[in-house]
Design a protein around this motif. Structure first.
Motif, PDB file in Angstrom:
ATOM      1  N   VAL A  55       2.159  63.340 -60.417  1.00 54.14           N
ATOM      2  CA  VAL A  55       2.272  63.513 -61.863  1.00 54.14           C
ATOM      3  C   VAL A  55       2.678  64.943 -62.187  1.00 54.14           C
ATOM      4  O   VAL A  55       3.449  65.207 -63.092  1.00 54.14           O
ATOM      5  N   GLY A  56       2.195  65.893 -61.393  1.00 53.85           N
ATOM      6  CA  GLY A  56       2.504  67.282 -61.655  1.00 53.85           C
ATOM      7  C   GLY A  56       3.893  67.684 -61.206  1.00 53.85           C
ATOM      8  O   GLY A  56       4.557  68.470 -61.854  1.00 53.85           O
ATOM      9  N   ARG A  57       4.362  67.120 -60.079  1.00 53.15           N
ATOM     10  CA  ARG A  57       5.647  67.569 -59.558  1.00 53.15           C
ATOM     11  C   ARG A  57       6.262  66.482 -58.699  1.00 53.15           C
ATOM     12  O   ARG A  57       6.041  66.415 -57.499  1.00 53.15           O
ATOM     13  N   LEU A  58       7.076  65.635 -59.302  1.00 56.69           N
ATOM     14  CA  LEU A  58       7.711  64.551 -58.567  1.00 56.69           C
ATOM     15  C   LEU A  58       8.685  65.082 -57.534  1.00 56.69           C
ATOM     16  O   LEU A  58       8.851  64.503 -56.457  1.00 56.69           O
ATOM     17  N   ASP A  59       9.348  66.218 -57.837  1.00 54.59           N
ATOM     18  CA  ASP A  59      10.355  66.747 -56.922  1.00 54.59           C
ATOM     19  C   ASP A  59       9.772  67.111 -55.567  1.00 54.59           C
ATOM     20  O   ASP A  59      10.509  67.223 -54.580  1.00 54.59           O
ATOM     21  N   ALA A  60       8.460  67.346 -55.498  1.00 54.41           N
ATOM     22  CA  ALA A  60       7.865  67.769 -54.236  1.00 54.41           C
ATOM     23  C   ALA A  60       7.691  66.621 -53.256  1.00 54.41           C
ATOM     24  O   ALA A  60       7.415  66.854 -52.087  1.00 54.41           O
ATOM     25  N   LEU A  61       7.846  65.383 -53.714  1.00 55.22           N
ATOM     26  CA  LEU A  61       7.579  64.233 -52.857  1.00 55.22           C
ATOM     27  C   LEU A  61       8.859  63.762 -52.172  1.00 55.22           C
ATOM     28  O   LEU A  61       9.890  63.592 -52.822  1.00 55.22           O
ATOM     29  N   PRO A  62       8.825  63.539 -50.878  1.00 52.23           N
ATOM     30  CA  PRO A  62      10.022  63.043 -50.180  1.00 52.23           C
ATOM     31  C   PRO A  62      10.249  61.560 -50.447  1.00 52.23           C
ATOM     32  O   PRO A  62       9.360  60.844 -50.912  1.00 52.23           O
ATOM     33  N   PHE A  63      11.445  61.094 -50.125  1.00 51.48           N
ATOM     34  CA  PHE A  63      11.779  59.682 -50.286  1.00 51.48           C
ATOM     35  C   PHE A  63      11.314  58.902 -49.058  1.00 51.48           C
ATOM     36  O   PHE A  63      11.125  59.466 -47.980  1.00 51.48           O
ATOM     37  N   PRO A  64      11.138  57.575 -49.203  1.00 52.33           N
ATOM     38  CA  PRO A  64      10.515  56.790 -48.130  1.00 52.33           C
ATOM     39  C   PRO A  64      11.525  56.025 -47.288  1.00 52.33           C
ATOM     40  O   PRO A  64      12.649  55.736 -47.709  1.00 52.33           O
ATOM     41  N   THR A  65      11.097  55.662 -46.092  1.00 52.80           N
ATOM     42  CA  THR A  65      11.827  54.733 -45.245  1.00 52.80           C
ATOM     43  C   THR A  65      10.822  54.061 -44.319  1.00 52.80           C
ATOM     44  O   THR A  65       9.677  54.495 -44.208  1.00 52.80           O
ATOM     45  N   ALA A  66      11.246  52.993 -43.663  1.00 52.55           N
ATOM     46  CA  ALA A  66      10.365  52.269 -42.733  1.00 52.55           C
ATOM     47  C   ALA A  66      10.514  52.870 -41.338  1.00 52.55           C
ATOM     48  O   ALA A  66      11.629  53.095 -40.868  1.00 52.55           O
ATOM     49  N   SER A  67       9.418  53.139 -40.685  1.00 53.23           N
ATOM     50  CA  SER A  67       9.464  53.715 -39.343  1.00 53.23           C
ATOM     51  C   SER A  67       9.766  52.638 -38.309  1.00 53.23           C
ATOM     52  O   SER A  67       9.541  51.443 -38.529  1.00 53.23           O
ATOM     53  N   TYR A  68      10.277  53.067 -37.154  1.00 52.75           N
ATOM     54  CA  TYR A  68      10.541  52.130 -36.063  1.00 52.75           C
ATOM     55  C   TYR A  68       9.247  51.472 -35.601  1.00 52.75           C
ATOM     56  O   TYR A  68       9.204  50.268 -35.323  1.00 52.75           O
ATOM     57  N   THR A  69       8.193  52.279 -35.506  1.00 46.38           N
ATOM     58  CA  THR A  69       6.928  51.765 -34.960  1.00 46.38           C
ATOM     59  C   THR A  69       6.338  50.680 -35.848  1.00 46.38           C
ATOM     60  O   THR A  69       5.965  49.601 -35.360  1.00 46.38           O
ATOM     61  N   SER A  70       6.247  50.946 -37.148  1.00 47.12           N
ATOM     62  CA  SER A  70       5.629  49.956 -38.035  1.00 47.12           C
ATOM     63  C   SER A  70       6.486  48.697 -38.146  1.00 47.12           C
ATOM     64  O   SER A  70       5.959  47.578 -38.207  1.00 47.12           O
ATOM     65  N   THR A  71       7.823  48.852 -38.152  1.00 52.80           N
ATOM     66  CA  THR A  71       8.694  47.677 -38.225  1.00 52.80           C
ATOM     67  C   THR A  71       8.579  46.830 -36.967  1.00 52.80           C
ATOM     68  O   THR A  71       8.488  45.601 -37.033  1.00 52.80           O
ATOM     69  N   ALA A  72       8.579  47.495 -35.796  1.00 53.41           N
ATOM     70  CA  ALA A  72       8.441  46.753 -34.545  1.00 53.41           C
ATOM     71  C   ALA A  72       7.093  46.046 -34.475  1.00 53.41           C
ATOM     72  O   ALA A  72       7.003  44.889 -34.033  1.00 53.41           O
ATOM     73  N   ALA A  73       6.029  46.729 -34.919  1.00 52.72           N
ATOM     74  CA  ALA A  73       4.709  46.105 -34.910  1.00 52.72           C
ATOM     75  C   ALA A  73       4.667  44.890 -35.834  1.00 52.72           C
ATOM     76  O   ALA A  73       4.068  43.858 -35.498  1.00 52.72           O
ATOM     77  N   ALA A  74       5.288  44.998 -37.011  1.00 54.36           N
ATOM     78  CA  ALA A  74       5.311  43.867 -37.939  1.00 54.36           C
ATOM     79  C   ALA A  74       6.081  42.684 -37.343  1.00 54.36           C
ATOM     80  O   ALA A  74       5.667  41.527 -37.475  1.00 54.36           O
ATOM     81  N   MET A  75       7.188  42.954 -36.676  1.00 50.81           N
ATOM     82  CA  MET A  75       7.964  41.883 -36.056  1.00 50.81           C
ATOM     83  C   MET A  75       7.168  41.220 -34.927  1.00 50.81           C
ATOM     84  O   MET A  75       7.164  39.986 -34.794  1.00 50.81           O
ATOM     85  N   LEU A  76       6.491  42.032 -34.115  1.00 52.04           N
ATOM     86  CA  LEU A  76       5.666  41.479 -33.033  1.00 52.04           C
ATOM     87  C   LEU A  76       4.493  40.675 -33.588  1.00 52.04           C
ATOM     88  O   LEU A  76       4.033  39.709 -32.962  1.00 52.04           O
ATOM     89  N   PHE A  77       4.005  41.070 -34.742  1.00 52.26           N
ATOM     90  CA  PHE A  77       2.913  40.333 -35.387  1.00 52.26           C
ATOM     91  C   PHE A  77       3.396  38.979 -35.898  1.00 52.26           C
ATOM     92  O   PHE A  77       2.710  37.963 -35.752  1.00 52.26           O
ATOM     93  N   HIS A  78       4.586  38.955 -36.511  1.00 51.81           N
ATOM     94  CA  HIS A  78       5.079  37.720 -37.126  1.00 51.81           C
ATOM     95  C   HIS A  78       5.685  36.759 -36.112  1.00 51.81           C
ATOM     96  O   HIS A  78       5.717  35.546 -36.378  1.00 51.81           O
ATOM     97  N   PHE A  79       6.156  37.245 -34.977  1.00 52.05           N
ATOM     98  CA  PHE A  79       6.782  36.345 -34.006  1.00 52.05           C
ATOM     99  C   PHE A  79       5.829  35.240 -33.534  1.00 52.05           C
ATOM    100  O   PHE A  79       6.195  34.054 -33.573  1.00 52.05           O
ATOM    101  N   PRO A  80       4.614  35.554 -33.061  1.00 51.92           N
ATOM    102  CA  PRO A  80       3.730  34.454 -32.639  1.00 51.92           C
ATOM    103  C   PRO A  80       3.345  33.516 -33.777  1.00 51.92           C
ATOM    104  O   PRO A  80       3.060  32.340 -33.534  1.00 51.92           O
TER     105      PRO A  80
END
Length: 514
Positions: A55-80
């Motif tokens: 609220v005080g300073r939006l410019d200080a926050l970086p933009f987001p992306t999905a990490s390799y680790t979390s995406t791979a873990a989600a795929m391994l979770f959904h495959f079974p």
């Protein structure tokens, strides 16, 4: 830079000031007062982190992306989850009698969806949900999908597309008002721009769910076109889907700039509360995942319905289109054209979309590989494991091209032109970062892209990857018929009302033409 720094527990930070009184760097001092380390440069933001830092300073926050680790873990979770469901369907559907409850169709693949209530709730109110509330939502969400999947409607059961859409709408319809009531209690007496918040939340919901519906319609139109004109379909299909993806990204960027970034920059009363930057990439990420799944399943289904020798054309066309965008050929072209072609140049949404391409092109393979594994488990290698050899070739080539595309871009294949990092961030309307480069005079900094990216939370990634994985199975069910997909029928459903209907509701037992 810009640098995100931290200090040890017993160290303290000190802002360094030059002779003119301007900040010129940072120093970390140890308990004895000595300098542990120091770095020079302009200070973009200095403050104590807290729940309302955004609220005080939006410019200080970086933009987001999905990490390799979390995406791979989600795929391994959904495959079974997909594999077990498909194995049960292949084993039990041929013996299913009318009137019996098909419990094996329970959509375990929808686990984790409850996080989206907290995601949209934060977009709607500006208040982040505590982890306990997110856990409760994730525990309740599967009940809605199971109910919609298993309760019969006139002897029919909803398909994954239908129970996924219905469950999401009902669950969010109940969850968001409760989330808003909880947030209002915390914001009591605090002025909040509810209408811009509601518009931002509505865009995130409609932009994401809308891509699911649009791509569903595109595949429905592609299959008959492939039968009547294979060459036109092979070249036109990836171009159309790519155009729809780019349109979604462009619209997302316009909405984000209008509702989030510009009001913050102008300091007006309609500025949104909370950390809304972390959802700037939501629609571009979902658009890319659905687009890649649409091309893969569309080409597989077309080769099953009418095999041809042109199946590689669509995949290669999509690969070339992706490489042109990721290597920024359009940037080079736009720089040599009149000013009214400036729309060809990258914007913030497209830069975030480029980051998502590294990870979210892979979830489309999860359901297809689970289906392949389930069919091998049941029928062995003696039977064509993925309908026919053309379909297996499509799957193999698509995976190879996806990996090749990422490797070429990731391992430093030179972009077709270099640019000034300060100019990039000014053109992307990121004033805080552009101002940082202004103050430290960093002309000619080599290719930084969006510096200071952070990663989405694991809960958000799991909730996003789940529908992206399930989308491939939903598309196969639409264009081929679920009975053929799981081996109950010997041939795909013929084009017509029944084939379209099977994409939305499943009969019990599953319907076959013969």
């Amino acid at each position: 830079g810009p640098y995100i720094i931290d200090v040890l527990p017993r160290e303290s930070l000190e802002l360094l000031v030059d002779e003119s009184g301007a900040y010129c760097g940072l120093a970390a001092r140890d308990p004895a007062g000595g300098v542990a380390w120091q770095v020079s440069g302009g200070v973009a933001f200095a403050g104590r982190e807290g729940p309302d830092m955004a609220v005080g300073r939006l410019d200080a926050l970086p933009f987001p992306t999905a990490s390799y680790t979390s995406t791979a873990a989600a795929m391994l979770f959904h495959f079974p989850m997909h594999f077990s469901t498909l194995c049960l369907m292949i084993e039990l559907e041929p013996h299913h009698s009318a009137g019996a409850t098909p419990y094996w169709r329970t959509p375990w693949c929808m686990l984790g969806f409850g996080t989206l209530v907290c995601t949209l709730g934060e977009a709607l109110t500006g208040q982040a949900a505590p982890h306990r509330l997110e856990l409760v939502c994730n525990m309740l969400a599967p009940l809605f999908f199971v109910t919609f999947a298993l309760v019969p409607i006139g002897g029919w059961h909803l398909s994954p597309f239908s129970f996924g859409t219905s469950g999401a709408i009902v669950f969010l319809g109940l969850g968001l008002p409760l989330y808003t009531a909880w947030a209002r209690l915390r914001l009591k007496g605090v002025a909040t721009a509810w209408k811009p918040h509601a518009a931002w939340c509505a865009w995130l919901f409609c932009g994401s769910l809308g891509m699911w519906a649009v791509m569903y319609a595109v595949v429905c139109a592609y299959i008959p076109l492939h039968q009547s004109g294979q060459t036109i379909a092979a070249y036109g299909f990836p171009l159309l889907v790519g155009f729809l993806e780019r349109t979604a990204v462009a619209c997302s960027n316009m909405v984000y700039m209008a509702l989030v970034e510009r009001p913050w920059e102008q300091g007006c009363a309609k500025a949104l509360r909370g950390d809304q930057r972390k959802y700037a990439s939501m629609v571009p990420e979902v658009a890319h995942g659905f687009k890649e799944a649409t091309i893969l399943v569309g080409v597989i289904a077309a080769e099953v319905v009418r095999p041809s020798d042109k199946w590689h054309i669509s995949l290669l066309m999509s690969f070339c289109n992706n490489m042109i965008l990721r290597l920024e050929v359009m940037e080079l072209v736009a720089g040599r054209l009149p000013r009214y072609f400036s729309w060809l140049r990258s914007d913030l949404g497209w830069q975030l979309h480029g980051q998502a391409r590294y990870t979210l092109g892979y979830p489309r393979f999860v359901a297809i590989l689970a289906l392949l594994a389930a069919r091998v488990t049941k029928f062995g290698l003696g039977r064509e494991v993925l309908f026919n050899m053309n379909a297996l070739g499509v799957l193999s080539l698509a995976f190879v091209l996806e990996v090749l595309e990422d490797l070429v871009v990731y391992f430093g294949f030179p972009k077709l032109w270099s640019r000034d990092a300060r100019d990039l961030h000014r053109r992307l309307h990121v004033p805080g970062v552009a101002g940082f480069f202004d103050r430290v005079a960093s002309n000619g900094v080599p290719e930084l892209g969006l510096c200071g990216l952070r990663y989405h939370s694991w809960g958000y990634v799991f909730a996003t990857v789940g529908p992206l994985c399930a989308f491939s199975h939903a598309l196969l069910s639409l264009v081929l018929g679920e009975g053929f997909v799981v081996g109950v029928c010997t041939a795909p459903l013929s084009l017509g009302t029944t084939q379209i209907l099977d994409g939305f509701v499943w009969s019990s037992p599953l319907y076959c033409d013969t």
